[in-house]
Motif scaffolding. Structure first.
Motif, mmCIF file in Angstrom:
data_model
loop_
_atom_site.group_PDB
_atom_site.id
_atom_site.type_symbol
_atom_site.label_atom_id
_atom_site.label_comp_id
_atom_site.label_asym_id
_atom_site.label_seq_id
_atom_site.Cartn_x
_atom_site.Cartn_y
_atom_site.Cartn_z
ATOM 1 N N HIS A 20 0.015 12.442 13.798
ATOM 2 C CA HIS A 20 1.327 12.027 14.316
ATOM 3 C C HIS A 20 1.369 10.568 14.765
ATOM 4 C CE1 HIS A 20 2.325 16.200 13.954
ATOM 5 N NE2 HIS A 20 1.390 16.531 14.822
ATOM 6 N N LYS A 21 0.372 9.798 14.407
ATOM 7 C CA LYS A 21 0.381 8.359 14.695
ATOM 8 C C LYS A 21 1.007 7.633 13.511
ATOM 9 C CE LYS A 21 -2.232 8.687 18.398
ATOM 10 N NZ LYS A 21 -2.504 8.003 19.565
ATOM 11 N N THR A 22 1.495 6.430 13.767
ATOM 12 C CA THR A 22 2.115 5.628 12.719
ATOM 13 C C THR A 22 1.155 4.535 12.275
ATOM 14 O OG1 THR A 22 4.303 6.062 13.611
ATOM 15 C CG2 THR A 22 4.092 4.154 12.165
ATOM 16 N N ILE A 23 1.051 4.367 10.974
ATOM 17 C CA ILE A 23 0.217 3.309 10.394
ATOM 18 C C ILE A 23 0.985 1.998 10.545
ATOM 19 C CG2 ILE A 23 -0.843 2.440 8.278
ATOM 20 C CD1 ILE A 23 -0.903 5.424 7.343
ATOM 21 N N GLU A 24 0.416 1.054 11.248
ATOM 22 C CA GLU A 24 1.106 -0.222 11.463
ATOM 23 C C GLU A 24 1.060 -1.103 10.222
ATOM 24 O OE1 GLU A 24 -0.251 -2.181 14.974
ATOM 25 O OE2 GLU A 24 0.134 -0.416 16.219
ATOM 26 N N ARG A 25 -0.123 -1.238 9.640
ATOM 27 C CA ARG A 25 -0.257 -2.037 8.427
ATOM 28 C C ARG A 25 -1.517 -1.608 7.694
ATOM 29 N NH1 ARG A 25 -3.754 -6.499 8.461
ATOM 30 N NH2 ARG A 25 -4.798 -6.746 10.440
ATOM 31 N N VAL A 26 -1.589 -1.958 6.427
ATOM 32 C CA VAL A 26 -2.736 -1.630 5.586
ATOM 33 C C VAL A 26 -3.201 -2.912 4.919
ATOM 34 C CG1 VAL A 26 -3.491 -0.346 3.543
ATOM 35 C CG2 VAL A 26 -1.893 0.701 5.157
ATOM 36 N N GLU A 27 -4.507 -3.092 4.877
ATOM 37 C CA GLU A 27 -5.084 -4.253 4.199
ATOM 38 C C GLU A 27 -6.154 -3.754 3.234
ATOM 39 O OE1 GLU A 27 -7.843 -8.122 5.231
ATOM 40 O OE2 GLU A 27 -6.744 -7.145 6.848
ATOM 41 N N VAL A 28 -5.932 -3.963 1.949
ATOM 42 C CA VAL A 28 -6.923 -3.600 0.936
ATOM 43 C C VAL A 28 -7.880 -4.777 0.814
ATOM 44 C CG1 VAL A 28 -7.308 -3.018 -1.483
ATOM 45 C CG2 VAL A 28 -5.300 -2.113 -0.284
ATOM 46 N N ARG A 29 -9.130 -4.546 1.151
ATOM 47 C CA ARG A 29 -10.106 -5.637 1.144
ATOM 48 C C ARG A 29 -10.871 -5.746 -0.168
ATOM 49 N NH1 ARG A 29 -12.715 -6.148 7.087
ATOM 50 N NH2 ARG A 29 -10.740 -6.348 8.196
ATOM 51 N N CYS A 30 -10.951 -4.668 -0.907
ATOM 52 C CA CYS A 30 -11.662 -4.696 -2.188
ATOM 53 C C CYS A 30 -10.723 -4.121 -3.246
ATOM 54 C CB CYS A 30 -12.957 -3.898 -2.104
ATOM 55 S SG CYS A 30 -13.944 -4.003 -3.598
ATOM 56 N N SER A 31 -9.901 -4.961 -3.807
ATOM 57 C CA SER A 31 -8.852 -4.500 -4.718
ATOM 58 C C SER A 31 -9.394 -3.928 -6.023
ATOM 59 C CB SER A 31 -7.871 -5.632 -5.006
ATOM 60 O OG SER A 31 -8.539 -6.718 -5.604
ATOM 61 N N ARG A 32 -10.657 -4.167 -6.334
ATOM 62 C CA ARG A 32 -11.225 -3.641 -7.582
ATOM 63 C C ARG A 32 -11.302 -2.119 -7.587
ATOM 64 N NH1 ARG A 32 -16.030 -7.448 -6.821
ATOM 65 N NH2 ARG A 32 -16.739 -5.522 -5.912
ATOM 66 N N ILE A 33 -11.350 -1.497 -6.413
ATOM 67 C CA ILE A 33 -11.489 -0.040 -6.386
ATOM 68 C C ILE A 33 -10.150 0.686 -6.389
ATOM 69 C CG2 ILE A 33 -13.740 -0.157 -5.273
ATOM 70 C CD1 ILE A 33 -12.370 0.683 -2.667
ATOM 71 N N ILE A 34 -9.063 -0.038 -6.247
ATOM 72 C CA ILE A 34 -7.723 0.555 -6.268
ATOM 73 C C ILE A 34 -7.078 0.205 -7.603
ATOM 74 C CG2 ILE A 34 -5.477 0.680 -5.140
ATOM 75 C CD1 ILE A 34 -7.543 1.459 -3.158
ATOM 76 N N LEU A 35 -6.906 1.203 -8.452
ATOM 77 C CA LEU A 35 -6.314 0.938 -9.761
ATOM 78 C C LEU A 35 -4.807 1.158 -9.767
ATOM 79 C CD1 LEU A 35 -9.021 2.597 -12.030
ATOM 80 C CD2 LEU A 35 -8.749 0.181 -11.459
ATOM 81 N N HIS A 36 -4.381 2.255 -9.156
ATOM 82 C CA HIS A 36 -2.958 2.569 -9.142
ATOM 83 C C HIS A 36 -2.630 3.292 -7.850
ATOM 84 C CE1 HIS A 36 0.982 3.309 -10.772
ATOM 85 N NE2 HIS A 36 0.881 4.544 -10.336
ATOM 86 N N PRO A 37 -1.650 2.890 -7.132
ATOM 87 C CA PRO A 37 -0.808 1.719 -7.360
ATOM 88 C C PRO A 37 -1.576 0.433 -7.074
ATOM 89 C CG PRO A 37 -0.254 2.698 -5.259
ATOM 90 C CD PRO A 37 -1.287 3.589 -5.904
#
Length: 53
Positions: A20-37
């Motif tokens: 029930h907490k809200t995510i304030e922000r997200v930072e992807v530090r290693c973009s090679r492991i995220i293909l989609h989205p």
């Protein structure tokens, strides 16, 4: 489907802290492991979302 006992233990521990907490922000530090989205899309999609069960 029943979870492995150690996975369930971690899930319960995290739930106590983040449910029930809200995510304030997200930072992807290693973009090679995220293909989609793409990382910027993922960051925008997750920001300001509430964590649910």
């Amino acid at each position: 489907m029943p979870e492995l006992p150690e996975v369930e233990t971690i899930r319960r521990g995290l739930a106590e802290k983040v449910l029930h907490k809200t995510i304030e922000r997200v930072e992807v530090r290693c973009s090679r492991i995220i293909l989609h989205p793409q990382p910027p899309e993922l960051e925008r999609a997750l920001a300001h979302q509430t964590i649910k069960e």
